[in-house]
Design a protein around this motif. Structure first.
Motif, PDB file in Angstrom:
ATOM      1  N   LEU A  92       0.804  -1.387   0.019  1.00 57.58           N
ATOM      2  CA  LEU A  92      -0.144   0.148   0.007  1.00 57.58           C
ATOM      3  C   LEU A  92       0.987   1.341   0.219  1.00 57.58           C
ATOM      4  O   LEU A  92       0.705   2.209  -0.618  1.00 57.58           O
ATOM      5  CB  LEU A  92      -1.003   0.160   1.201  1.00 57.58           C
ATOM      6  N   ARG A  93       1.933   1.271   0.747  1.00 55.51           N
ATOM      7  CA  ARG A  93       2.844   2.560   0.887  1.00 55.51           C
ATOM      8  C   ARG A  93       3.840   2.635  -0.184  1.00 55.51           C
ATOM      9  O   ARG A  93       3.801   3.970  -0.526  1.00 55.51           O
ATOM     10  CB  ARG A  93       3.547   2.349   2.311  1.00 55.51           C
ATOM     11  N   TYR A  94       4.407   1.425  -0.742  1.00 56.18           N
ATOM     12  CA  TYR A  94       5.381   1.715  -1.562  1.00 56.18           C
ATOM     13  C   TYR A  94       5.118   1.299  -2.948  1.00 56.18           C
ATOM     14  O   TYR A  94       5.879   1.945  -3.795  1.00 56.18           O
ATOM     15  CB  TYR A  94       6.757   1.079  -0.950  1.00 56.18           C
ATOM     16  N   PHE A  95       4.559   0.126  -3.325  1.00 55.44           N
ATOM     17  CA  PHE A  95       4.203  -0.381  -4.628  1.00 55.44           C
ATOM     18  C   PHE A  95       3.059  -0.280  -5.204  1.00 55.44           C
ATOM     19  O   PHE A  95       2.780  -0.628  -6.375  1.00 55.44           O
ATOM     20  CB  PHE A  95       4.453  -2.017  -4.433  1.00 55.44           C
ATOM     21  N   ASN A  96       2.033   0.719  -4.742  1.00 59.02           N
ATOM     22  CA  ASN A  96       0.993   0.922  -5.397  1.00 59.02           C
ATOM     23  C   ASN A  96       1.070   2.025  -6.573  1.00 59.02           C
ATOM     24  O   ASN A  96       2.017   2.454  -6.736  1.00 59.02           O
ATOM     25  CB  ASN A  96      -0.088   1.711  -4.339  1.00 59.02           C
ATOM     26  N   ASN A  97       0.347   1.891  -7.611  1.00 56.34           N
ATOM     27  CA  ASN A  97       0.448   2.780  -8.536  1.00 56.34           C
ATOM     28  C   ASN A  97       0.618   4.316  -8.167  1.00 56.34           C
ATOM     29  O   ASN A  97       1.042   5.114  -8.655  1.00 56.34           O
ATOM     30  CB  ASN A  97      -0.707   2.641  -9.872  1.00 56.34           C
ATOM     31  N   ASP A  98      -0.213   4.573  -7.078  1.00 50.40           N
ATOM     32  CA  ASP A  98      -0.273   5.979  -6.651  1.00 50.40           C
ATOM     33  C   ASP A  98       0.716   6.182  -5.316  1.00 50.40           C
ATOM     34  O   ASP A  98       0.391   7.148  -4.460  1.00 50.40           O
ATOM     35  CB  ASP A  98      -1.728   6.639  -6.386  1.00 50.40           C
TER      36      ASP A  98
ATOM     37  N   THR B  49       3.393   7.201  -4.640  1.00 51.40           N
ATOM     38  CA  THR B  49       4.279   8.426  -4.325  1.00 51.40           C
ATOM     39  C   THR B  49       3.339   9.410  -3.772  1.00 51.40           C
ATOM     40  O   THR B  49       3.818  10.333  -3.197  1.00 51.40           O
ATOM     41  CB  THR B  49       4.846   8.969  -5.569  1.00 51.40           C
ATOM     42  N   ASP B  50       2.189   9.135  -3.915  1.00 54.06           N
ATOM     43  CA  ASP B  50       1.242  10.085  -3.334  1.00 54.06           C
ATOM     44  C   ASP B  50       0.484   9.822  -1.983  1.00 54.06           C
ATOM     45  O   ASP B  50      -0.076  10.541  -1.495  1.00 54.06           O
ATOM     46  CB  ASP B  50       0.037  10.502  -4.491  1.00 54.06           C
ATOM     47  N   LYS B  51       1.043   8.653  -1.606  1.00 53.64           N
ATOM     48  CA  LYS B  51       0.446   7.898  -0.439  1.00 53.64           C
ATOM     49  C   LYS B  51       1.231   8.578   0.701  1.00 53.64           C
ATOM     50  O   LYS B  51       2.526   8.426   0.572  1.00 53.64           O
ATOM     51  CB  LYS B  51       0.030   6.379  -0.430  1.00 53.64           C
ATOM     52  N   THR B  52       0.631   8.829   1.716  1.00 53.67           N
ATOM     53  CA  THR B  52       1.328   9.332   3.229  1.00 53.67           C
ATOM     54  C   THR B  52       1.265   8.145   3.826  1.00 53.67           C
ATOM     55  O   THR B  52       0.283   7.096   3.938  1.00 53.67           O
ATOM     56  CB  THR B  52       0.870  10.499   3.661  1.00 53.67           C
ATOM     57  N   ASP B  53       2.074   8.148   5.092  1.00 54.85           N
ATOM     58  CA  ASP B  53       1.572   7.188   6.214  1.00 54.85           C
ATOM     59  C   ASP B  53       0.251   7.279   6.886  1.00 54.85           C
ATOM     60  O   ASP B  53      -0.416   6.161   7.008  1.00 54.85           O
ATOM     61  CB  ASP B  53       2.688   7.370   7.390  1.00 54.85           C
ATOM     62  N   ALA B  54      -0.151   8.284   6.949  1.00 51.02           N
ATOM     63  CA  ALA B  54      -1.527   8.488   7.340  1.00 51.02           C
ATOM     64  C   ALA B  54      -2.585   7.774   6.428  1.00 51.02           C
ATOM     65  O   ALA B  54      -3.416   7.170   7.132  1.00 51.02           O
ATOM     66  CB  ALA B  54      -1.770   9.824   7.784  1.00 51.02           C
ATOM     67  N   ASP B  55      -2.335   7.828   5.184  1.00 52.68           N
ATOM     68  CA  ASP B  55      -3.295   7.353   3.989  1.00 52.68           C
ATOM     69  C   ASP B  55      -3.421   5.802   4.411  1.00 52.68           C
ATOM     70  O   ASP B  55      -4.242   5.172   4.476  1.00 52.68           O
ATOM     71  CB  ASP B  55      -2.909   7.383   2.637  1.00 52.68           C
ATOM     72  N   VAL B  56      -2.335   5.186   4.759  1.00 51.16           N
ATOM     73  CA  VAL B  56      -2.281   3.890   4.794  1.00 51.16           C
ATOM     74  C   VAL B  56      -2.608   3.290   6.024  1.00 51.16           C
ATOM     75  O   VAL B  56      -3.271   2.246   6.297  1.00 51.16           O
ATOM     76  CB  VAL B  56      -0.645   3.399   4.467  1.00 51.16           C
ATOM     77  N   ILE B  57      -2.468   3.900   7.224  1.00 48.67           N
ATOM     78  CA  ILE B  57      -2.890   3.769   8.676  1.00 48.67           C
ATOM     79  C   ILE B  57      -4.373   3.645   8.523  1.00 48.67           C
ATOM     80  O   ILE B  57      -5.153   2.886   8.799  1.00 48.67           O
ATOM     81  CB  ILE B  57      -2.484   5.074   9.456  1.00 48.67           C
ATOM     82  N   LYS B  58      -5.063   4.813   7.789  1.00 46.35           N
ATOM     83  CA  LYS B  58      -6.261   4.742   7.808  1.00 46.35           C
ATOM     84  C   LYS B  58      -7.019   3.524   6.821  1.00 46.35           C
ATOM     85  O   LYS B  58      -7.872   3.067   7.131  1.00 46.35           O
ATOM     86  CB  LYS B  58      -6.854   6.029   6.787  1.00 46.35           C
ATOM     87  N   ALA B  59      -6.388   3.464   5.619  1.00 47.59           N
ATOM     88  CA  ALA B  59      -6.767   2.381   4.563  1.00 47.59           C
ATOM     89  C   ALA B  59      -6.778   0.846   5.683  1.00 47.59           C
ATOM     90  O   ALA B  59      -7.669  -0.057   5.034  1.00 47.59           O
ATOM     91  CB  ALA B  59      -5.737   2.176   3.531  1.00 47.59           C
ATOM     92  N   MET B  60      -5.799   0.759   6.368  1.00 49.24           N
ATOM     93  CA  MET B  60      -5.451  -0.580   7.109  1.00 49.24           C
ATOM     94  C   MET B  60      -6.131  -0.616   8.217  1.00 49.24           C
ATOM     95  O   MET B  60      -6.387  -1.602   8.907  1.00 49.24           O
ATOM     96  CB  MET B  60      -4.121  -0.874   7.309  1.00 49.24           C
ATOM     97  N   GLY B  61      -6.864   0.562   8.744  1.00 42.39           N
ATOM     98  CA  GLY B  61      -7.736   0.609  10.008  1.00 42.39           C
ATOM     99  C   GLY B  61      -6.921   0.112  11.344  1.00 42.39           C
ATOM    100  O   GLY B  61      -7.389  -0.442  12.157  1.00 42.39           O
TER     101      GLY B  61
END
Length: 112
Positions: A61-67, A69-81
């Motif tokens: 989610l944080r490093y290998f997704n198409n987007d 480079t636009d994802k932040t740690d906070a985005d991944v925290i939220k996505a993973m719950g």
């Protein structure tokens, strides 16, 4: 894990995420440098497959997704719950395993 290794591994994962999409399809006309990039990406992807599923999810989610480079740690925290504390523990554990699986030492990553 010391701070220089952590920073280098994080940079490597960002670079691999970008290279993964740039050099996705093999081309018979690729020069040795591009083939080397592709092999490096494959070795990192293989190492990520050696992680636990939650660690894999975080890295993907944080490093290998198409987007990514636009994802932040906070985005991944939220996505993973999960909480920020859990995120940091999972990421550190994943980074330690990746450094071992890839047999990386401080300074070695920048040479690739």
């Amino acid at each position: 894990m010391d701070k220089p290794m952590f920073k280098q591994l994080k940079k490597t994962l960002v670079d691999v995420g970008i290279l993964k999409h740039v050099y996705e399809e093999p081309d018979p006309n690729d020069d040795q440098r591009i083939q080397g990039f592709r092999q490096f990406v494959e070795s990192v992807e293989h190492a990520v497959c050696g992680l636990d599923s939650v660690e894999q999810e975080l890295i993907n989610l944080r490093y290998f997704n198409n987007d990514a480079t636009d994802k932040t740690d906070a985005d991944v925290i939220k996505a993973m719950g999960i909480s920020a504390g859990s995120y940091n523990k999972i990421r550190l554990r994943a980074f330690e395993k990746l450094a071992e699986l890839l047999q990386l030492e401080v300074g070695q990553i920048n040479d690739t």
